[in-house]
Design a protein around this motif. Structure first.
Motif, PDB file in Angstrom:
ATOM      1  N   SER A  25      49.785  69.871 -18.643  1.00  0.00           N
ATOM      2  CA  SER A  25      50.160  69.156 -17.275  1.00  0.00           C
ATOM      3  C   SER A  25      49.969  67.545 -17.373  1.00  0.00           C
ATOM      4  N   ARG A  26      49.214  67.135 -18.535  1.00  0.00           N
ATOM      5  CA  ARG A  26      49.143  65.919 -18.850  1.00  0.00           C
ATOM      6  C   ARG A  26      49.532  65.396 -20.062  1.00  0.00           C
ATOM      7  N   SER A  27      49.548  63.911 -20.239  1.00  0.00           N
ATOM      8  CA  SER A  27      50.015  63.682 -21.778  1.00  0.00           C
ATOM      9  C   SER A  27      48.934  64.174 -22.774  1.00  0.00           C
ATOM     10  N   ILE A  28      49.599  64.893 -23.921  1.00  0.00           N
ATOM     11  CA  ILE A  28      48.774  65.159 -24.933  1.00  0.00           C
ATOM     12  C   ILE A  28      47.813  64.187 -25.523  1.00  0.00           C
ATOM     13  N   PHE A  29      48.136  63.044 -25.416  1.00  0.00           N
ATOM     14  CA  PHE A  29      47.375  61.838 -25.778  1.00  0.00           C
ATOM     15  C   PHE A  29      46.018  61.684 -25.111  1.00  0.00           C
ATOM     16  N   ASP A  30      45.989  62.393 -24.170  1.00  0.00           N
ATOM     17  CA  ASP A  30      44.674  62.329 -23.101  1.00  0.00           C
ATOM     18  C   ASP A  30      43.500  62.993 -23.699  1.00  0.00           C
ATOM     19  N   PHE A  31      44.096  64.017 -24.866  1.00  0.00           N
ATOM     20  CA  PHE A  31      43.144  65.089 -25.143  1.00  0.00           C
ATOM     21  C   PHE A  31      42.703  64.641 -26.796  1.00  0.00           C
ATOM     22  N   ALA A  32      41.478  64.849 -27.070  1.00  0.00           N
ATOM     23  CA  ALA A  32      41.007  64.775 -28.371  1.00  0.00           C
ATOM     24  C   ALA A  32      41.698  65.838 -29.266  1.00  0.00           C
ATOM     25  N   ASN A  33      41.829  66.832 -28.770  1.00  0.00           N
ATOM     26  CA  ASN A  33      42.114  68.051 -29.298  1.00  0.00           C
ATOM     27  C   ASN A  33      42.914  69.090 -28.852  1.00  0.00           C
ATOM     28  N   VAL A  34      44.144  69.722 -29.217  1.00  0.00           N
ATOM     29  CA  VAL A  34      44.699  70.559 -28.305  1.00  0.00           C
ATOM     30  C   VAL A  34      45.067  71.829 -29.450  1.00  0.00           C
ATOM     31  N   GLY A  35      45.049  72.994 -29.112  1.00  0.00           N
ATOM     32  CA  GLY A  35      45.087  73.972 -29.911  1.00  0.00           C
ATOM     33  C   GLY A  35      45.309  75.568 -29.578  1.00  0.00           C
ATOM     34  N   TRP A  36      44.948  76.663 -30.222  1.00  0.00           N
ATOM     35  CA  TRP A  36      45.144  77.822 -29.687  1.00  0.00           C
ATOM     36  C   TRP A  36      43.957  78.659 -30.370  1.00  0.00           C
ATOM     37  N   GLY A  37      43.484  79.721 -29.452  1.00  0.00           N
ATOM     38  CA  GLY A  37      42.307  80.684 -29.815  1.00  0.00           C
ATOM     39  C   GLY A  37      43.113  81.974 -29.342  1.00  0.00           C
ATOM     40  N   ARG A  38      42.404  83.227 -29.710  1.00  0.00           N
ATOM     41  CA  ARG A  38      42.727  84.153 -29.443  1.00  0.00           C
ATOM     42  C   ARG A  38      41.677  85.244 -29.461  1.00  0.00           C
ATOM     43  N   GLN A  39      42.091  86.164 -28.681  1.00  0.00           N
ATOM     44  CA  GLN A  39      40.964  87.394 -28.356  1.00  0.00           C
ATOM     45  C   GLN A  39      41.631  88.631 -28.384  1.00  0.00           C
ATOM     46  N   ALA A  40      40.965  89.541 -29.258  1.00  0.00           N
ATOM     47  CA  ALA A  40      41.634  91.069 -29.209  1.00  0.00           C
ATOM     48  C   ALA A  40      40.406  91.704 -28.606  1.00  0.00           C
ATOM     49  N   PRO A  41      40.741  92.945 -28.229  1.00  0.00           N
ATOM     50  CA  PRO A  41      40.028  93.801 -27.285  1.00  0.00           C
ATOM     51  C   PRO A  41      38.710  93.977 -27.915  1.00  0.00           C
ATOM     52  N   GLY A  42      37.775  93.964 -26.977  1.00  0.00           N
ATOM     53  CA  GLY A  42      36.200  94.236 -27.452  1.00  0.00           C
ATOM     54  C   GLY A  42      35.638  92.929 -28.640  1.00  0.00           C
ATOM     55  N   THR A  68      51.544  77.780 -38.125  1.00  0.00           N
ATOM     56  CA  THR A  68      52.033  76.527 -38.134  1.00  0.00           C
ATOM     57  C   THR A  68      51.703  75.859 -36.699  1.00  0.00           C
ATOM     58  N   ILE A  69      50.876  74.908 -36.570  1.00  0.00           N
ATOM     59  CA  ILE A  69      50.829  74.495 -35.187  1.00  0.00           C
ATOM     60  C   ILE A  69      51.403  73.003 -35.159  1.00  0.00           C
ATOM     61  N   SER A  70      52.047  72.618 -34.015  1.00  0.00           N
ATOM     62  CA  SER A  70      52.931  71.437 -34.027  1.00  0.00           C
ATOM     63  C   SER A  70      52.813  71.027 -32.327  1.00  0.00           C
ATOM     64  N   ARG A  71      53.456  69.823 -32.334  1.00  0.00           N
ATOM     65  CA  ARG A  71      53.204  69.327 -30.775  1.00  0.00           C
ATOM     66  C   ARG A  71      54.562  68.527 -30.699  1.00  0.00           C
ATOM     67  N   ASP A  72      55.098  68.577 -29.350  1.00  0.00           N
ATOM     68  CA  ASP A  72      56.093  67.612 -29.019  1.00  0.00           C
ATOM     69  C   ASP A  72      55.570  66.849 -28.097  1.00  0.00           C
ATOM     70  N   ASN A  73      55.296  65.584 -28.212  1.00  0.00           N
ATOM     71  CA  ASN A  73      54.449  64.629 -27.454  1.00  0.00           C
ATOM     72  C   ASN A  73      55.257  64.221 -26.234  1.00  0.00           C
ATOM     73  N   ALA A  74      56.822  64.274 -26.180  1.00  0.00           N
ATOM     74  CA  ALA A  74      57.606  63.839 -25.224  1.00  0.00           C
ATOM     75  C   ALA A  74      57.500  64.751 -24.163  1.00  0.00           C
ATOM     76  N   LYS A  75      57.430  66.181 -24.769  1.00  0.00           N
ATOM     77  CA  LYS A  75      57.367  67.282 -23.472  1.00  0.00           C
ATOM     78  C   LYS A  75      56.106  67.898 -23.243  1.00  0.00           C
ATOM     79  N   ASN A  76      54.914  67.101 -23.833  1.00  0.00           N
ATOM     80  CA  ASN A  76      53.477  67.696 -23.614  1.00  0.00           C
ATOM     81  C   ASN A  76      53.329  69.077 -23.821  1.00  0.00           C
ATOM     82  N   THR A  77      53.936  69.496 -25.120  1.00  0.00           N
ATOM     83  CA  THR A  77      54.115  70.877 -25.447  1.00  0.00           C
ATOM     84  C   THR A  77      53.478  70.956 -26.789  1.00  0.00           C
ATOM     85  N   VAL A  78      52.658  72.094 -26.801  1.00  0.00           N
ATOM     86  CA  VAL A  78      51.984  72.561 -28.303  1.00  0.00           C
ATOM     87  C   VAL A  78      52.603  73.897 -28.699  1.00  0.00           C
TER      88      VAL A  78
END
Length: 115
Positions: A25-42, A68-78
């Motif tokens: 919801s904000r510019s990606i540049f506002d953040f020091a780090n963006v990414g993904w985590g995951r959680q399996a059952p239990g 592979t992780i990537s970002r689109d700065n113009a779309k504020n999307t990771v």
């Protein structure tokens, strides 16, 4: 207020591919780090991949060579591009963003790898 909205999860066969998206919801540049985590059952939530504001990427051992992780700065999307998916990759995948005030998580998107 920071909002992270994930999409792109689903059911895929072993060896298949998926692309997850996280709209921020904000510019990606506002953040020091963006990414993904995951959680399996239990299990605890683990880091999968992240990208620092300067562009450096980091991957969990389980993701190296397949995701592979990537970002689109113009779309504020990771994005998380996942190839060679295995049943062990089945989990809820969460988008994460870190700024000077804290860590933010999305609601998650389910990824199921099964034949």
């Amino acid at each position: 207020q920071v909002q992270l909205v994930e999409s792109g999860g689903g059911l895929v066969q072993p060896g298949g591919s998926l692309r997850l998206s996280c709209a921020v919801s904000r510019s990606i540049f506002d953040f020091a780090n963006v990414g993904w985590g995951r959680q399996a059952p239990g299990k605890q939530r683990d880091m999968v991949a992240d990208i620092e504001s300067g562009g450096r990427t980091n991957y969990a051992d389980s993701a190296t060579g397949r995701f592979t992780i990537s970002r689109d700065n113009a779309k504020n999307t990771v994005y998380l591009h996942m190839n060679g998916l295995k049943p062990d990759d089945t989990a809820v995948y969460y988008c994460k963003a870190i700024d000077a005030f804290g860590t933010y998580w999305g609601q998650g998107t389910q990824v199921t790898v099964s034949s």
